[in-house]
Design a protein around this motif. Sequence first.
Motif, PDB file in Angstrom:
ATOM      1  N   LYS A 250    -101.402   3.942  48.785  1.00  0.00           N
ATOM      2  CA  LYS A 250    -101.346   3.167  47.543  1.00  0.00           C
ATOM      3  C   LYS A 250    -101.083   4.074  46.345  1.00  0.00           C
ATOM      4  O   LYS A 250    -100.265   3.760  45.480  1.00  0.00           O
ATOM      5  CB  LYS A 250    -102.647   2.401  47.353  1.00  0.00           C
ATOM      6  CG  LYS A 250    -102.649   1.478  46.176  1.00  0.00           C
ATOM      7  CD  LYS A 250    -103.948   0.689  46.101  1.00  0.00           C
ATOM      8  CE  LYS A 250    -103.939  -0.240  44.908  1.00  0.00           C
ATOM      9  NZ  LYS A 250    -105.184  -1.000  44.813  1.00  0.00           N
TER      10      LYS A 250
ATOM     11  N   ARG B  78    -109.024   7.755  52.392  1.00  0.00           N
ATOM     12  CA  ARG B  78    -108.440   6.964  53.465  1.00  0.00           C
ATOM     13  C   ARG B  78    -106.919   6.948  53.315  1.00  0.00           C
ATOM     14  O   ARG B  78    -106.389   7.060  52.216  1.00  0.00           O
ATOM     15  CB  ARG B  78    -108.972   5.541  53.421  1.00  0.00           C
ATOM     16  CG  ARG B  78    -110.461   5.470  53.657  1.00  0.00           C
ATOM     17  CD  ARG B  78    -111.018   4.089  53.586  1.00  0.00           C
ATOM     18  NE  ARG B  78    -110.182   3.151  52.836  1.00  0.00           N
ATOM     19  CZ  ARG B  78    -110.412   1.856  52.762  1.00  0.00           C
ATOM     20  NH1 ARG B  78    -111.451   1.335  53.366  1.00  0.00           N
ATOM     21  NH2 ARG B  78    -109.606   1.073  52.061  1.00  0.00           N
TER      22      ARG B  78
ATOM     23  N   ASN C 253     -98.305  -0.066  52.075  1.00  0.00           N
ATOM     24  CA  ASN C 253     -99.506  -0.042  52.921  1.00  0.00           C
ATOM     25  C   ASN C 253     -99.541   1.257  53.723  1.00  0.00           C
ATOM     26  O   ASN C 253     -98.599   2.056  53.678  1.00  0.00           O
ATOM     27  CB  ASN C 253     -99.538  -1.265  53.845  1.00  0.00           C
ATOM     28  CG  ASN C 253     -98.263  -1.406  54.653  1.00  0.00           C
ATOM     29  OD1 ASN C 253     -97.794  -0.450  55.259  1.00  0.00           O
ATOM     30  ND2 ASN C 253     -97.682  -2.603  54.647  1.00  0.00           N
ATOM     31  N   ALA C 254    -100.623   1.444  54.462  1.00  0.00           N
ATOM     32  CA  ALA C 254    -100.807   2.672  55.231  1.00  0.00           C
ATOM     33  C   ALA C 254     -99.756   2.814  56.332  1.00  0.00           C
ATOM     34  O   ALA C 254     -99.332   3.923  56.649  1.00  0.00           O
ATOM     35  CB  ALA C 254    -102.207   2.717  55.830  1.00  0.00           C
TER      36      ALA C 254
ATOM     37  N   SER D  33    -104.974   4.468  53.549  1.00  0.00           N
ATOM     38  CA  SER D  33    -104.541   3.349  52.712  1.00  0.00           C
ATOM     39  C   SER D  33    -104.646   3.697  51.233  1.00  0.00           C
ATOM     40  O   SER D  33    -103.789   3.294  50.433  1.00  0.00           O
ATOM     41  CB  SER D  33    -105.357   2.093  53.023  1.00  0.00           C
ATOM     42  OG  SER D  33    -106.736   2.328  52.834  1.00  0.00           O
ATOM     43  N   ASP D  34    -105.663   4.472  50.857  1.00  0.00           N
ATOM     44  CA  ASP D  34    -105.796   4.898  49.455  1.00  0.00           C
ATOM     45  C   ASP D  34    -104.693   5.884  49.074  1.00  0.00           C
ATOM     46  O   ASP D  34    -104.135   5.813  47.985  1.00  0.00           O
ATOM     47  CB  ASP D  34    -107.165   5.532  49.209  1.00  0.00           C
ATOM     48  CG  ASP D  34    -108.311   4.546  49.337  1.00  0.00           C
ATOM     49  OD1 ASP D  34    -108.076   3.325  49.176  1.00  0.00           O
ATOM     50  OD2 ASP D  34    -109.435   4.994  49.605  1.00  0.00           O
TER      51      ASP D  34
END
Length: 83
Positions: free
Chosen positions: A33, A27, A39-40, A29-30
């Motif tokens: 990070k 994802r 954040n994304a 967001s992953d």
Amino acid sequence: MGTSHSEMLAEVRLSIACRLLARSSRRLSDIAKSLGYANASSFSRAFARLMKIQPVVYRQQHLARNQELARPRGSAGAIDGSG
């Protein structure tokens, strides 16, 4: 003079981001990070600013290209039924 520390960091992050987007299903967001973004959204803005394309579009284009390359090629004999 040369490339600043922040410019080098941005280039490395971008390179890793491109690889992860093209070769994984992680994802956004992953990915954000793991690259140190808050954040994304921050990641997407930075990626789009540098690459002139949204990360999701970049991923879609590379997935389509990878699927095209993975598609088996037929032989001429298989087309006309003689082989």
